[in-house]
Design a protein around this motif. Sequence first.
Motif, PDB file in Angstrom:
ATOM      1  N   ARG A 270      28.992  -6.338  31.239  1.00 35.39           N
ATOM      2  CA  ARG A 270      27.289  -6.839  31.709  1.00 35.39           C
ATOM      3  C   ARG A 270      26.483  -6.229  31.312  1.00 35.39           C
ATOM      4  N   MET A 271      26.901  -5.131  32.234  1.00 34.59           N
ATOM      5  CA  MET A 271      25.632  -3.806  32.434  1.00 34.59           C
ATOM      6  C   MET A 271      25.689  -3.220  30.904  1.00 34.59           C
TER       7      MET A 271
ATOM      8  N   ALA B 278      36.441  -4.624  38.138  1.00 34.21           N
ATOM      9  CA  ALA B 278      35.056  -4.327  37.758  1.00 34.21           C
ATOM     10  C   ALA B 278      34.637  -5.467  36.263  1.00 34.21           C
TER      11      ALA B 278
ATOM     12  N   ALA C  80      35.735  -3.547  44.169  1.00 36.42           N
ATOM     13  CA  ALA C  80      36.869  -2.975  43.250  1.00 36.42           C
ATOM     14  C   ALA C  80      35.595  -2.121  43.189  1.00 36.42           C
TER      15      ALA C  80
ATOM     16  N   SER D 220      31.414  -7.200  35.015  1.00 31.99           N
ATOM     17  CA  SER D 220      30.274  -7.056  35.529  1.00 31.99           C
ATOM     18  C   SER D 220      30.236  -5.830  34.826  1.00 31.99           C
ATOM     19  N   LEU D 221      30.969  -4.261  34.343  1.00 28.07           N
ATOM     20  CA  LEU D 221      30.378  -3.530  34.025  1.00 28.07           C
ATOM     21  C   LEU D 221      30.592  -3.860  32.647  1.00 28.07           C
TER      22      LEU D 221
ATOM     23  N   SER E 268      33.443  -7.821  42.225  1.00 27.30           N
ATOM     24  CA  SER E 268      33.405  -5.844  41.536  1.00 27.30           C
ATOM     25  C   SER E 268      32.371  -5.645  42.897  1.00 27.30           C
TER      26      SER E 268
END
Lengths: 355, 355
Positions: free
Chosen positions: A282-283, A276, B272, A279-280, B269
């Motif tokens: 980016r967040m 992940a 995940a 995505s994490l 993700s």
Amino acid sequence: MAAAPDPVISVDAMGGDRGPATVVAGVDRCAREMPDLRFLLHGPENVLTPLVARRAALAGRCEVRHAAQAVAMTDKPSVALRRAQDTSMWSALSAIKAGEAQAAVSCGNTGALMAMATMRLRRAEGVDRPAIAVFWPSRSASGHTIVLDVGADVRADPTALAQFAVMGAEYARVALDLDRPRVGLLNVGSEEGKGRPELQEASRLICENADHGGYDWRGYVEGGDLCGDKADVIVTDGFTGNVALKSAEGAAAFIGDELKRAFRHTWLSRLAALMAMPSLSRMKRRIDPRRVNGGVFLGLRGAVVKSHGSADATGVAAAISLAARMARTGFTERVAGRAAFLTMQRQALGGAAAQ
Amino acid sequence: MAAAPDPVISVDAMGGDRGPATVVAGVDRCAREMPDLRFLLHGPENVLTPLVARRAALAGRCEVRHAAQAVAMTDKPSVALRRAQDTSMWSALSAIKAGEAQAAVSCGNTGALMAMATMRLRRAEGVDRPAIAVFWPSRSASGHTIVLDVGADVRADPTALAQFAVMGAEYARVALDLDRPRVGLLNVGSEEGKGRPELQEASRLICENADHGGYDWRGYVEGGDLCGDKADVIVTDGFTGNVALKSAEGAAAFIGDELKRAFRHTWLSRLAALMAMPSLSRMKRRIDPRRVNGGVFLGLRGAVVKSHGSADATGVAAAISLAARMARTGFTERVAGRAAFLTMQRQALGGAAAQ
């Protein structure tokens, strides 16, 4: 309004936790991104000149101004003021005063910077108290809410809060590209009659000034709206604003640590964390308050940006970009224009109070 | 101090967002876990009697007290007070007043509950203003910090803040099992001389009272310490406490939503998220403030727990457990004992002020 040609940013190179090399790296990054910018860099010549010489992008665009002393993070504002004249902070502000630069940036001691800026630049007409405004990540369309005051002064009477609304709205127009920002007043409930009595009076004034200030009045907002979408500008006193922001930051940091712990808990969750990660990250970039670096001092005769003391080169560059934007848009003059009617209002209120 | 035998908890069954069936389900859960508890349940008899009859664990242990009216969530405290006498809230508090129960629980309107509780139960000796205290998830060894006041009153003078410190410490002893809780005062910096002038005076009083109050004085704390490990009890006025808590809650909710979004971003993700779910759920349970349900009213002649309006059966059960703990430990008498010296102090201060 015509944009100022070739803006000059006055940068205090001392006082940040990471030292002048980080500040120069941040200046260099901005110089490469914005070829029209020029810089005045304040601090000890023997330290700064070699750092600047190493950066090709700064050749001919960055002048070093010698200042032997630096304000320490632990200095009380009163102590810093007493021995201000030889400091890089004072020198950086003096360049604004002298009209050599359009905006100043410092990573140093906030209290000392506010005290010196108020003394050196003086307050804009119509403004009783300057305020510090920051961006806060939120659900609003622009991705950020502006909160002020977050620590210039621990008290604010209704008149000061009304001035914050006008200045904050102007800042939102410049920094968030909003035509008519939505303004809310921080309180403990959104119903009329809630909270401290002085907030009722502030609410009346802010509502009254909406057309002059060019904003939409959204009434009372609560702590939860800092990250919400009810207002683009949230007005409060420096005590409450500071506590609100630090509480939110603290909760975010706590959750971040607990998340890391949760992901380390089993081999499955470790693998999941790896998967992940993009995505994490980016967040995290999107919502990390440190990415939008810079508390802006509003209500002075000059634009001053306070960068986080712990800012890295990216953070310093973000603060300088913000300063450049304020310089280009003639932000100080715009606030002065909006605030002009506040003088009349204050006189009227003063007259009413004297009767 | 001897524990009260067979504690009786007085429960307002009306006023919660989910209605009386949820409250009865919460009572039932507690009844099964704690066989010595007994209950008085307040609300319309025709609604409550069938709900109670369905729960075997409540047979012979839960008496329904008829009250035709309920306080609405939208009622102003002044309105609720005017027509208080027929309400389930008033009835629940009256049982404490009459000595029939040792603690009361309500999911209803906070302002109305505080107004009625102050009128019905009256303030404990030595206490000028009651306060609402809540648990907040934190890095401290107990896993929680107690914060007060979070909304009983928007103002608090130094004397009131000093009383909050004594009451909060006693609450920490009972609810967090701490011998000598660490007490901090919320401010905008940890250095002496920071913040509002009244905080300097409050700080002096809280420090002075440490031995009488049985706590360790840790000085000023900041918003970030709500989730930290600097103090077990954080003292502030109801305005600042409310804003701090809602800001932290808002930040947590925002991060939660952004996390969900981040996990939905790619198929990797998503997978995940599925894999990390057990670890993440465990973390969420640990730090979700709603799991420790119940704002406690301190400084009244009786123990009152305010459950979240939106609490489900688990939440209601958590609030009742807390009330049971307060009933068993003779909490009201313990606070009264600690607060006794405050009366003398207040008189001494009053005397000094009058001179």
